[in-house]
Write a protein that holds these residues in place. Sequence first.
Motif, PDB file in Angstrom:
ATOM      1  N   ALA A  68      -2.130   2.501   5.842  1.00 38.86           N
ATOM      2  CA  ALA A  68      -2.190   1.365   4.926  1.00 38.86           C
ATOM      3  C   ALA A  68      -3.558   0.694   4.920  1.00 38.86           C
ATOM      4  O   ALA A  68      -3.898  -0.021   3.968  1.00 38.86           O
ATOM      5  CB  ALA A  68      -1.110   0.338   5.286  1.00 38.86           C
ATOM      6  N   HIS A  69      -4.332   0.897   5.964  1.00 40.51           N
ATOM      7  CA  HIS A  69      -5.662   0.291   6.050  1.00 40.51           C
ATOM      8  C   HIS A  69      -6.766   1.338   6.023  1.00 40.51           C
ATOM      9  O   HIS A  69      -7.902   1.060   6.405  1.00 40.51           O
ATOM     10  CB  HIS A  69      -5.781  -0.552   7.325  1.00 40.51           C
ATOM     11  CG  HIS A  69      -4.815  -1.693   7.391  1.00 40.51           C
ATOM     12  ND1 HIS A  69      -3.566  -1.577   7.973  1.00 40.51           N
ATOM     13  CD2 HIS A  69      -4.897  -2.957   6.917  1.00 40.51           C
ATOM     14  CE1 HIS A  69      -2.930  -2.736   7.872  1.00 40.51           C
ATOM     15  NE2 HIS A  69      -3.708  -3.586   7.226  1.00 40.51           N
ATOM     16  N   ALA A  70      -6.462   2.532   5.549  1.00 39.12           N
ATOM     17  CA  ALA A  70      -7.428   3.633   5.616  1.00 39.12           C
ATOM     18  C   ALA A  70      -8.563   3.463   4.608  1.00 39.12           C
ATOM     19  O   ALA A  70      -9.738   3.606   4.953  1.00 39.12           O
ATOM     20  CB  ALA A  70      -6.713   4.963   5.394  1.00 39.12           C
ATOM     21  N   ARG A  85       0.442   6.903   2.743  1.00 40.38           N
ATOM     22  CA  ARG A  85       1.310   7.205   3.875  1.00 40.38           C
ATOM     23  C   ARG A  85       1.004   8.600   4.410  1.00 40.38           C
ATOM     24  O   ARG A  85       0.255   9.365   3.794  1.00 40.38           O
ATOM     25  CB  ARG A  85       2.783   7.152   3.451  1.00 40.38           C
ATOM     26  CG  ARG A  85       3.192   5.863   2.742  1.00 40.38           C
ATOM     27  CD  ARG A  85       4.621   5.958   2.212  1.00 40.38           C
ATOM     28  NE  ARG A  85       4.995   4.763   1.463  1.00 40.38           N
ATOM     29  CZ  ARG A  85       4.814   4.619   0.148  1.00 40.38           C
ATOM     30  NH1 ARG A  85       4.293   5.609  -0.544  1.00 40.38           N
ATOM     31  NH2 ARG A  85       5.172   3.510  -0.454  1.00 40.38           N
ATOM     32  N   THR A  86       1.621   8.926   5.532  1.00 41.50           N
ATOM     33  CA  THR A  86       1.556  10.291   6.029  1.00 41.50           C
ATOM     34  C   THR A  86       2.175  11.226   4.997  1.00 41.50           C
ATOM     35  O   THR A  86       3.250  10.951   4.466  1.00 41.50           O
ATOM     36  CB  THR A  86       2.305  10.423   7.366  1.00 41.50           C
ATOM     37  OG1 THR A  86       1.700   9.542   8.321  1.00 41.50           O
ATOM     38  CG2 THR A  86       2.239  11.847   7.894  1.00 41.50           C
ATOM     39  N   ARG A 141     -11.043   1.407   2.544  1.00 38.01           N
ATOM     40  CA  ARG A 141     -11.607   0.073   2.742  1.00 38.01           C
ATOM     41  C   ARG A 141     -12.770  -0.137   1.766  1.00 38.01           C
ATOM     42  O   ARG A 141     -13.936   0.041   2.122  1.00 38.01           O
ATOM     43  CB  ARG A 141     -12.056  -0.088   4.199  1.00 38.01           C
ATOM     44  CG  ARG A 141     -10.961   0.335   5.195  1.00 38.01           C
ATOM     45  CD  ARG A 141     -11.391   0.191   6.650  1.00 38.01           C
ATOM     46  NE  ARG A 141     -11.561  -1.200   7.036  1.00 38.01           N
ATOM     47  CZ  ARG A 141     -10.560  -2.020   7.317  1.00 38.01           C
ATOM     48  NH1 ARG A 141      -9.302  -1.592   7.255  1.00 38.01           N
ATOM     49  NH2 ARG A 141     -10.789  -3.260   7.664  1.00 38.01           N
ATOM     50  N   CYS A 201       0.851  -1.184   0.000  1.00 41.16           N
ATOM     51  CA  CYS A 201       0.000   0.000   0.000  1.00 41.16           C
ATOM     52  C   CYS A 201       0.889   1.237   0.000  1.00 41.16           C
ATOM     53  O   CYS A 201       1.829   1.341   0.795  1.00 41.16           O
ATOM     54  CB  CYS A 201      -0.924   0.018   1.213  1.00 41.16           C
ATOM     55  SG  CYS A 201      -2.009   1.472   1.265  1.00 41.16           S
ATOM     56  N   ARG A 233      -8.314   7.661   9.402  1.00 41.74           N
ATOM     57  CA  ARG A 233      -7.390   6.650   9.931  1.00 41.74           C
ATOM     58  C   ARG A 233      -5.938   7.088   9.722  1.00 41.74           C
ATOM     59  O   ARG A 233      -5.136   6.403   9.106  1.00 41.74           O
ATOM     60  CB  ARG A 233      -7.644   5.298   9.272  1.00 41.74           C
ATOM     61  CG  ARG A 233      -8.952   4.624   9.713  1.00 41.74           C
ATOM     62  CD  ARG A 233      -9.043   3.215   9.126  1.00 41.74           C
ATOM     63  NE  ARG A 233     -10.137   2.459   9.697  1.00 41.74           N
ATOM     64  CZ  ARG A 233     -11.382   2.451   9.204  1.00 41.74           C
ATOM     65  NH1 ARG A 233     -11.669   3.161   8.138  1.00 41.74           N
ATOM     66  NH2 ARG A 233     -12.330   1.735   9.785  1.00 41.74           N
ATOM     67  N   ASN A 234      -5.595   8.243  10.270  1.00 38.16           N
ATOM     68  CA  ASN A 234      -4.246   8.780  10.082  1.00 38.16           C
ATOM     69  C   ASN A 234      -3.175   7.919  10.745  1.00 38.16           C
ATOM     70  O   ASN A 234      -2.017   7.933  10.329  1.00 38.16           O
ATOM     71  CB  ASN A 234      -4.177  10.196  10.648  1.00 38.16           C
ATOM     72  CG  ASN A 234      -5.054  11.170   9.872  1.00 38.16           C
ATOM     73  OD1 ASN A 234      -4.868  11.367   8.682  1.00 38.16           O
ATOM     74  ND2 ASN A 234      -6.024  11.760  10.547  1.00 38.16           N
ATOM     75  N   ASP A 235      -3.558   7.181  11.779  1.00 41.36           N
ATOM     76  CA  ASP A 235      -2.585   6.359  12.497  1.00 41.36           C
ATOM     77  C   ASP A 235      -2.376   5.001  11.831  1.00 41.36           C
ATOM     78  O   ASP A 235      -1.493   4.239  12.237  1.00 41.36           O
ATOM     79  CB  ASP A 235      -3.023   6.161  13.945  1.00 41.36           C
ATOM     80  CG  ASP A 235      -4.392   5.506  14.054  1.00 41.36           C
ATOM     81  OD1 ASP A 235      -5.148   5.529  13.056  1.00 41.36           O
ATOM     82  OD2 ASP A 235      -4.719   4.983  15.148  1.00 41.36           O
ATOM     83  N   ASP A 236      -3.148   4.704  10.811  1.00 41.88           N
ATOM     84  CA  ASP A 236      -3.032   3.413  10.129  1.00 41.88           C
ATOM     85  C   ASP A 236      -3.297   3.609   8.639  1.00 41.88           C
ATOM     86  O   ASP A 236      -4.261   3.075   8.086  1.00 41.88           O
ATOM     87  CB  ASP A 236      -4.030   2.420  10.729  1.00 41.88           C
ATOM     88  CG  ASP A 236      -3.819   0.991  10.231  1.00 41.88           C
ATOM     89  OD1 ASP A 236      -2.743   0.716   9.652  1.00 41.88           O
ATOM     90  OD2 ASP A 236      -4.733   0.169  10.408  1.00 41.88           O
ATOM     91  N   ASN A 251      -7.938  -4.484   2.323  1.00 43.22           N
ATOM     92  CA  ASN A 251      -8.743  -3.828   3.367  1.00 43.22           C
ATOM     93  C   ASN A 251     -10.240  -4.091   3.267  1.00 43.22           C
ATOM     94  O   ASN A 251     -11.032  -3.358   3.859  1.00 43.22           O
ATOM     95  CB  ASN A 251      -8.504  -2.310   3.365  1.00 43.22           C
ATOM     96  CG  ASN A 251      -7.035  -1.957   3.498  1.00 43.22           C
ATOM     97  OD1 ASN A 251      -6.252  -2.710   4.060  1.00 43.22           O
ATOM     98  ND2 ASN A 251      -6.654  -0.810   2.969  1.00 43.22           N
TER      99      ASN A 251
END
Length: 427
Positions: free
Chosen positions: A239-241, A41-42, A243, A38, A234-237, A381
């Motif tokens: 790669a799974h934002a 990223r930030t 879905r 994925c 889902r800024n903290d994750d 996801n």
Amino acid sequence: MADMASTPRRTVLTGFGVLSPIGSTPEAFWDALVAGVCGVRTISLLDASELPCHIAGEVPNFSAKAMIDKSYRRSLNAMARTVELGVIGSQLGLANAGIAKGTVPAHRIGIEFASLMGATELNDMAAASRIASPDGKTLDYGVWGSAGLNEIAPLWMLKYLPNMPACHTTILYDIQGPSNTQIPGDTSGLVALAEAARIIRRDAADVMVVGSSEGRINPITLSRYNLFLQLSKRNDDPAHAVRPFDLTRDGTVYGEGAAVFALEELEHARGRKANIVGELVGWAAGVDRGKKGPGLARVIRNALAAAGIEPKDVDHVNAHGTGTTVGDAFEARGIADVFGRDVPVFAPLSRFGNLGAASGLMELACSVQAFKNGLLPGTLNHESPDPACPISVHVGAPRPVTKPYVVKVTYTDLGQCAAAVVKRWDS
């Protein structure tokens, strides 16, 4: 509107180039797809930490200066990032197709490009803004017109116009055939592909560069989208934002990239012993004004009819799958109306974010690579199927490609819809 499949001038794809968050060569792109990489990223291109959504799909280590043809390097001063992506993407696509400048008569090669008006870079307006708004709160329009405009570069607007990727590419490659730019949002790439095929079929060109680019990682663009559209938090994750069609989806994320195909008349491609990667056999476009699903289903059926095939002939549907609550449900209803749960749905956008005008062709490139390699990667996801999305989403390990057709579907928030049918090339 759809075209009959009986036309004698067949249109084939003979190469493509990508600049994407997961890889910028066909080989790297495919390896990342199979590995489930994925690219969301930030954000690093600017400080977006104060925005509710500060993740996106960035093209890593992109430098147009390092990649562009040296003879054209000076023109980079008149290119915004979206334009740079488009021009470099065109270089990569034509190189992959084995088409160098001058190898096709200039009047027999054209271009159809998908791109949108870019948001200005803040520095381009900074000096003028300081003059016309010294307190940073109110703008004196008189001062802006009398003194501020003098601080804006004369070629400022040319950096951001949507037709600039096509214009620079035609100059760089001496393309003198039909040239046009398509701008209907996320459907732009498929609309460009369809128009390019029409041009070839009516014998106005033998080769068409079909490209798309967009760079949405811009402070103005991101600020606007965070205000008005459903973006994932889902800024903290990251790669799974995104879905796709998942019960827990909370929005999309945006990104940047370019995807450029060479579309060619079949006998012309055979005559130069080109590497054919697929055949465009049908397409259609339309509007689903209420975004309920029937309009999208009608567009898909028209594309199938233009290709002369039935739903049972399709290996998979390549969906837009943005991860938005309303959008995914709308798209799923349209797909289910035609295919039910009988055809697997593949949604690759979660790997690189919503690329806007570049989305359709970037997503199609995933299926072209799947046909070439005989495997369809799984959708990332999608873990909890949503009853509001009554389709069969392909997840998990890559599965063998078993049928010869893919249907690529895309749409916009305004209800514009497009579909294309590509056939695996076997001979």
